[in-house]
Structure formats: C-alpha cells, structure tokens
Design a protein around this motif. Structure first.
Motif, mmCIF file in Angstrom:
data_model
loop_
_atom_site.group_PDB
_atom_site.id
_atom_site.type_symbol
_atom_site.label_atom_id
_atom_site.label_comp_id
_atom_site.label_asym_id
_atom_site.label_seq_id
_atom_site.Cartn_x
_atom_site.Cartn_y
_atom_site.Cartn_z
ATOM 1 N N ARG A 5 153.617 55.127 52.613
ATOM 2 C CA ARG A 5 152.692 56.198 53.041
ATOM 3 C C ARG A 5 151.243 55.931 52.731
ATOM 4 N NH1 ARG A 5 157.238 58.443 51.267
ATOM 5 N NH2 ARG A 5 157.253 59.751 49.634
ATOM 6 N N ARG A 6 151.055 55.260 51.573
ATOM 7 C CA ARG A 6 149.569 54.943 51.286
ATOM 8 C C ARG A 6 149.076 53.955 52.318
ATOM 9 N NH1 ARG A 6 150.508 54.218 46.079
ATOM 10 N NH2 ARG A 6 151.205 52.319 46.211
ATOM 11 N N ILE A 7 149.837 52.824 52.865
ATOM 12 C CA ILE A 7 149.542 51.784 53.933
ATOM 13 C C ILE A 7 149.505 52.774 55.314
ATOM 14 C CG2 ILE A 7 150.161 50.187 54.982
ATOM 15 C CD1 ILE A 7 151.786 49.109 52.755
ATOM 16 N N ARG A 8 150.184 53.747 55.431
ATOM 17 C CA ARG A 8 150.102 54.302 56.714
ATOM 18 C C ARG A 8 148.670 55.279 56.557
ATOM 19 N NH1 ARG A 8 154.285 58.969 57.730
ATOM 20 N NH2 ARG A 8 154.981 57.888 56.255
ATOM 21 N N ALA A 27 134.536 50.735 56.661
ATOM 22 C CA ALA A 27 135.763 50.427 57.439
ATOM 23 C C ALA A 27 136.390 49.089 57.105
ATOM 24 C CB ALA A 27 135.519 50.635 59.115
ATOM 25 N N LEU A 28 135.565 48.300 57.289
ATOM 26 C CA LEU A 28 136.038 46.797 56.710
ATOM 27 C C LEU A 28 136.694 46.768 55.406
ATOM 28 C CD1 LEU A 28 133.349 44.381 58.260
ATOM 29 C CD2 LEU A 28 135.538 44.875 59.309
ATOM 30 N N GLN A 29 136.224 47.399 54.563
ATOM 31 C CA GLN A 29 136.710 47.583 53.088
ATOM 32 C C GLN A 29 138.194 48.203 53.116
ATOM 33 O OE1 GLN A 29 134.735 49.982 50.118
ATOM 34 N NE2 GLN A 29 135.270 48.420 48.575
ATOM 35 N N THR A 30 138.457 49.072 54.078
ATOM 36 C CA THR A 30 139.562 49.899 54.332
ATOM 37 C C THR A 30 140.373 49.044 54.807
ATOM 38 O OG1 THR A 30 138.454 52.035 54.473
ATOM 39 C CG2 THR A 30 140.648 51.871 55.162
ATOM 40 N N VAL A 31 140.017 48.123 55.888
ATOM 41 C CA VAL A 31 140.987 47.098 56.663
ATOM 42 C C VAL A 31 141.335 46.184 55.233
ATOM 43 C CG1 VAL A 31 140.951 45.333 57.864
ATOM 44 C CG2 VAL A 31 140.011 47.269 58.680
ATOM 45 N N THR A 32 140.650 45.780 54.491
ATOM 46 C CA THR A 32 140.980 44.735 53.373
ATOM 47 C C THR A 32 142.029 45.396 52.523
ATOM 48 O OG1 THR A 32 138.808 43.983 53.570
ATOM 49 C CG2 THR A 32 139.993 43.429 51.408
ATOM 50 N N PHE A 33 141.799 46.686 51.945
ATOM 51 C CA PHE A 33 142.797 47.584 51.221
ATOM 52 C C PHE A 33 144.108 47.401 51.853
ATOM 53 C CE2 PHE A 33 139.151 49.875 49.230
ATOM 54 C CZ PHE A 33 138.779 49.072 48.265
ATOM 55 N N ALA A 34 144.046 47.818 53.155
ATOM 56 C CA ALA A 34 145.245 47.851 53.797
ATOM 57 C C ALA A 34 145.979 46.649 54.016
ATOM 58 C CB ALA A 34 144.972 48.571 55.398
ATOM 59 N N GLY A 36 145.813 44.000 51.832
ATOM 60 C CA GLY A 36 146.396 43.641 50.448
ATOM 61 C C GLY A 36 147.426 44.557 50.252
ATOM 62 N N ALA A 37 147.514 45.894 50.665
ATOM 63 C CA ALA A 37 148.700 46.633 50.399
ATOM 64 C C ALA A 37 149.921 46.151 51.186
ATOM 65 C CB ALA A 37 148.438 48.260 50.844
ATOM 66 N N LEU A 38 149.551 45.841 52.399
ATOM 67 C CA LEU A 38 150.540 45.292 53.483
ATOM 68 C C LEU A 38 151.248 43.740 52.894
ATOM 69 C CD1 LEU A 38 149.365 45.903 56.950
ATOM 70 C CD2 LEU A 38 151.597 46.635 56.117
ATOM 71 N N ASP A 39 150.343 42.800 52.178
ATOM 72 C CA ASP A 39 150.617 41.840 51.504
ATOM 73 C C ASP A 39 151.468 42.111 50.197
ATOM 74 O OD1 ASP A 39 149.124 40.172 53.240
ATOM 75 O OD2 ASP A 39 147.588 40.011 51.955
ATOM 76 N N GLY A 40 151.208 43.240 49.637
ATOM 77 C CA GLY A 40 151.969 43.373 48.435
ATOM 78 C C GLY A 40 153.496 44.042 48.817
ATOM 79 N N LEU A 41 153.309 44.784 49.857
ATOM 80 C CA LEU A 41 154.694 45.228 50.635
ATOM 81 C C LEU A 41 155.625 43.972 50.952
ATOM 82 C CD1 LEU A 41 156.350 47.495 51.451
ATOM 83 C CD2 LEU A 41 155.233 47.361 53.685
ATOM 84 N N MET A 42 155.127 42.924 51.504
ATOM 85 C CA MET A 42 155.913 41.771 51.794
ATOM 86 C C MET A 42 156.186 41.031 50.539
ATOM 87 S SD MET A 42 156.120 41.985 54.902
ATOM 88 C CE MET A 42 156.740 40.526 55.380
ATOM 89 N N ARG A 43 155.548 40.957 49.516
ATOM 90 C CA ARG A 43 155.831 40.298 48.341
ATOM 91 C C ARG A 43 156.996 40.969 47.672
ATOM 92 N NH1 ARG A 43 150.253 39.336 47.829
ATOM 93 N NH2 ARG A 43 149.944 41.209 46.464
ATOM 94 N N GLY A 44 157.035 42.404 47.667
ATOM 95 C CA GLY A 44 158.006 42.881 47.280
ATOM 96 C C GLY A 44 159.213 43.488 48.203
ATOM 97 N N SER A 45 159.215 42.958 49.414
ATOM 98 C CA SER A 45 160.166 43.646 50.352
ATOM 99 C C SER A 45 161.655 43.721 49.948
ATOM 100 C CB SER A 45 160.247 42.322 51.484
ATOM 101 O OG SER A 45 160.452 41.100 51.178
ATOM 102 N N SER A 46 162.211 42.806 48.998
ATOM 103 C CA SER A 46 163.559 43.091 48.498
ATOM 104 C C SER A 46 163.685 44.448 47.707
ATOM 105 C CB SER A 46 163.907 41.816 47.895
ATOM 106 O OG SER A 46 163.307 41.794 46.307
#
Length: 57
Positions: A5-8, A27-34, A36-46
């Motif tokens: 939800r945070r990524i959305r 806007a670019l900072q928000t893209v960077t945060f998103a 990072g959040a997506l990368d974190g989601l992928m690292r913790g995907s299991s």
C-alpha cells in the motif's frame, strides 16, 4: 500488505506530480523512495508471498 500500500501511494504521488504542486526535485525523490521500496519488496519477497497466501485464504 502495508508495504504494498505504501508503494502504491508513492507511485500515485509520482503520477500526480506533473499536475500538482510537487516540484521536479521532489518528484524525483519520490521516484527514488518508490524504487527503494520496490527493491525492499523484492528482497523480502518470500515473506510477502507467504503473507499473500494467508490473506487470500
């Protein structure tokens, strides 16, 4: 699910950026945060996938 939800929300902010008060740097900072959040989601995907199966039940 809170992470998803945070990524959305972050991606929605990026989508609204050109029409809103958000400047280019913000806007670019928000893209960077998103990203990072997506990368974190992928690292913790299991953990996320096992959480989705619990929600889907």
């Amino acid at each position: 699910m809170a992470r998803v939800r945070r990524i959305r929300g972050q991606l929605a902010a990026v989508e609204r950026a050109p029409d809103g008060d958000l400047g280019c740097a913000e806007a670019l900072q928000t893209v960077t945060f998103a990203r990072g959040a997506l990368d974190g989601l992928m690292r913790g995907s299991s953990r996320v996938i096992s959480g989705w199966s619990a929600v889907a039940s």
